[in-house]
Design an enzyme around this catalytic site. Sequence first.
Site, mmCIF file in Angstrom:
data_model
loop_
_atom_site.group_PDB
_atom_site.id
_atom_site.type_symbol
_atom_site.label_atom_id
_atom_site.label_comp_id
_atom_site.label_asym_id
_atom_site.label_seq_id
_atom_site.Cartn_x
_atom_site.Cartn_y
_atom_site.Cartn_z
ATOM 1 C CE LYS A 156 -1.922 2.466 3.350
ATOM 2 N NZ LYS A 156 -1.930 3.911 2.828
ATOM 3 C CD GLU A 215 13.741 4.105 6.851
ATOM 4 O OE1 GLU A 215 13.264 4.888 7.595
ATOM 5 O OE2 GLU A 215 13.460 4.029 5.647
ATOM 6 C CD GLU A 259 11.189 12.356 11.175
ATOM 7 O OE1 GLU A 259 11.842 11.769 10.596
ATOM 8 O OE2 GLU A 259 10.033 12.000 11.653
HETATM 9 P P1 NAI Z 1 2.226 7.864 8.521
HETATM 10 O O1 NAI Z 1 3.155 7.168 9.127
HETATM 11 O O2 NAI Z 1 0.871 8.206 8.885
HETATM 12 O O3 NAI Z 1 2.275 7.260 7.069
HETATM 13 C C1 NAI Z 1 2.971 6.158 6.537
HETATM 14 C C2 NAI Z 1 2.173 5.231 5.820
HETATM 15 O O4 NAI Z 1 1.671 4.662 6.840
HETATM 16 C C3 NAI Z 1 1.076 5.431 4.843
HETATM 17 O O5 NAI Z 1 0.836 4.609 3.847
HETATM 18 C C4 NAI Z 1 -0.205 5.457 5.807
HETATM 19 O O6 NAI Z 1 -1.391 5.469 5.180
HETATM 20 C C5 NAI Z 1 0.117 4.549 6.705
HETATM 21 N N1 NAI Z 1 -0.596 4.202 7.917
HETATM 22 C C6 NAI Z 1 -1.057 5.251 8.684
HETATM 23 N N2 NAI Z 1 -1.658 4.945 9.812
HETATM 24 C C7 NAI Z 1 -1.537 3.658 9.739
HETATM 25 C C8 NAI Z 1 -1.878 2.458 10.858
HETATM 26 N N3 NAI Z 1 -2.430 2.829 11.929
HETATM 27 N N4 NAI Z 1 -1.636 1.197 10.527
HETATM 28 C C9 NAI Z 1 -0.943 0.849 9.252
HETATM 29 N N5 NAI Z 1 -0.491 1.957 8.591
HETATM 30 C C10 NAI Z 1 -0.835 3.207 8.511
HETATM 31 O O7 NAI Z 1 3.002 9.185 8.081
HETATM 32 P P2 NAI Z 1 2.432 10.651 7.844
HETATM 33 O O8 NAI Z 1 1.220 10.902 8.581
HETATM 34 O O9 NAI Z 1 2.105 10.879 6.244
HETATM 35 O O10 NAI Z 1 3.625 11.530 8.118
HETATM 36 C C11 NAI Z 1 3.795 12.020 9.474
HETATM 37 C C12 NAI Z 1 5.065 12.244 9.916
HETATM 38 O O11 NAI Z 1 5.897 10.913 9.996
HETATM 39 C C13 NAI Z 1 6.002 13.257 9.175
HETATM 40 O O12 NAI Z 1 5.873 14.600 9.451
HETATM 41 C C14 NAI Z 1 7.340 12.719 9.317
HETATM 42 O O13 NAI Z 1 7.901 13.329 10.509
HETATM 43 C C15 NAI Z 1 7.066 11.234 9.617
HETATM 44 N N6 NAI Z 1 7.443 10.384 8.398
HETATM 45 C C16 NAI Z 1 8.617 9.688 8.201
HETATM 46 C C17 NAI Z 1 8.864 9.027 7.139
HETATM 47 C C18 NAI Z 1 10.125 8.089 6.927
HETATM 48 O O14 NAI Z 1 10.485 7.923 5.955
HETATM 49 N N7 NAI Z 1 10.614 7.619 8.177
HETATM 50 C C19 NAI Z 1 7.928 9.196 5.960
HETATM 51 C C20 NAI Z 1 6.891 9.935 6.037
HETATM 52 C C21 NAI Z 1 6.660 10.530 7.341
#
Ligand code: NAI
Length: 485
Positions: A190, A264, A396
């Site tokens: 996804k 990660e 972050e």
């Molecule tokens: P997120 O962690 O919510 O989203 C990442 C993925 O996880 C997306 O595909 C989302 O649909 C999915 N997801 C969300 N909630 C989930 C759940 N409960 N169970 C399973 N999958 C789930 O990240 P978001 O909200 O887009 O960004 C928030 C913050 O996270 C950013 O401001 C940044 O600080 C950090 N981030 C870190 C990343 C990295 O590469 N380590 C990448 C993106 C965001």
Amino acid sequence: MDNVNAAFKWEYAPAPEAKDHARIKKQYDLFINGQWQKPASKKYFASFSPSTEEKLSEVAEANEKDVNTAVTAARTAYDKYWKKLSGAERAKYIFRIARVMQERSRELAVIETMDGGKPIRESRDFDIPTASNHFFYYAGWADKLNYAFPNRNPQALGVAAQIIPWNFPLLMAAWKIAPALATGNTVVLKPAESTPLTALKLAEIIEEADLPPGVVNIITGFGKTGAAMVNHPDVNKIAFTGSTDVGKLIQKAVAGTNKKLTLELGGKAANIVFEDAPIDQAVEGIVNGIFFNQGHVCCAGSRLFVQEGVADVVIRKLKERMDTLIVGDPLDKNTDIGAINSKEQLEKITSYLKIGVEEGLELYQSSHCHLPKKGFFCKPSLFIGAAQSSRVAQEEIFGPVLTIQTFRTIEEVIEKANNIPYGLSAGVWTDKGSKIFNLTTKLRAGVVWANTYNKFDPTSPFGGYKESGFGREGGLHGLHPYLRF
Ligand code: NAI
Ligand code: MG
């Protein structure tokens, strides 16, 4: 000195990459069992361009029932085809994906930039070639697993559920899918809700590469869809890249199950410049580490540590370089900093800029920098005088925001660099090899770059310490989380 380069900057004529060859459908269904299937939810949601705010397409929202259909397809494909194939046969499919990606790289780069906002230079020169290189690299391992793990009889796990973020949409899909296939697993992937389009293009490529139906399933949706994947009882392995908060939720959800997990997560990397460093190169590395790609990089060098004796010169040169950075249309080949991925992310970054100012730090933003009227953009921002306890130096931000702290001794900088909940990456700039080796053993970070930053290669492993997650992706190490012994 009023910056000469900055004045020069505005003489660049627009050089937009053509986008008429990028084929984006009005609507995408779910790619399950080798077919495009309507979602049981009957719902679709829009993906926007963060640079123009225009709607690019509508994609299906998978619900629990759809997740179940996808996992069932992956299980059937595993039992019926994939586990019976030899490694050499699997490799042929993976090579084919890599080659088709290469053939369609221009289109993929343009769509990546339109959907996610990153500069075309980045998607064209880094994301897409590195993504296809990942498939090439892991194709090479598919028939050599017994050499990778001699006398250990490595076996596939079964069905892998893979959830990825929006900062490197296609590259993260490649990081997840390529090792899973090479080790003989089948996949349900996804993409993030704001950047689903290149993953759906990858589904088209997988169709073109003629993979047996159900070996790779690509479904779209929000966090709820991801949670349904994590909680599905017939999933053997979960691979997640994203926020630390969601990583923690996933870890709780799989506790007590037999599912294997790699996470990660976030980062707050220290980029450390010593007095004997090549200063101009270091300044370029600092800029590359935090400003290019809008700071939307989990391993971004967001905390700069400069040794006292060179602090003034580094800050001066950094400001000068910041004055020349071009923020704007990500499809323009001259753009250094594209659009922030979403309105929410821009709001998060803006709130941190406010916090830093309220904390009493000096904020530098170039006065030459003018943001486009439409879309989500942020000026490259530098906080001078940050303390170890400043929130902007601890949390972050995931945007083009850099904090600077100074240090005197190696011991001091090691302590400061490690004093953070994260441990994904770090950078060291010095002329002395012995200093590099000393630091690489003491910095609690999964990757340490020396006299360079943000360099990636499919052969080298990547992953974190502490709240940055666990497990490695890339290289021989990246095979391990997809195998049992
Ligand atoms: P997120 O962690 O919510 O989203 C990442 C993925 O996880 C997306 O595909 C989302 O649909 C999915 N997801 C969300 N909630 C989930 C759940 N409960 N169970 C399973 N999958 C789930 O990240 P978001 O909200 O887009 O960004 C928030 C913050 O996270 C950013 O401001 C940044 O600080 C950090 N981030 C870190 C990343 C990295 O590469 N380590 C990448 C993106 C965001
Ligand atoms: Mg989008």
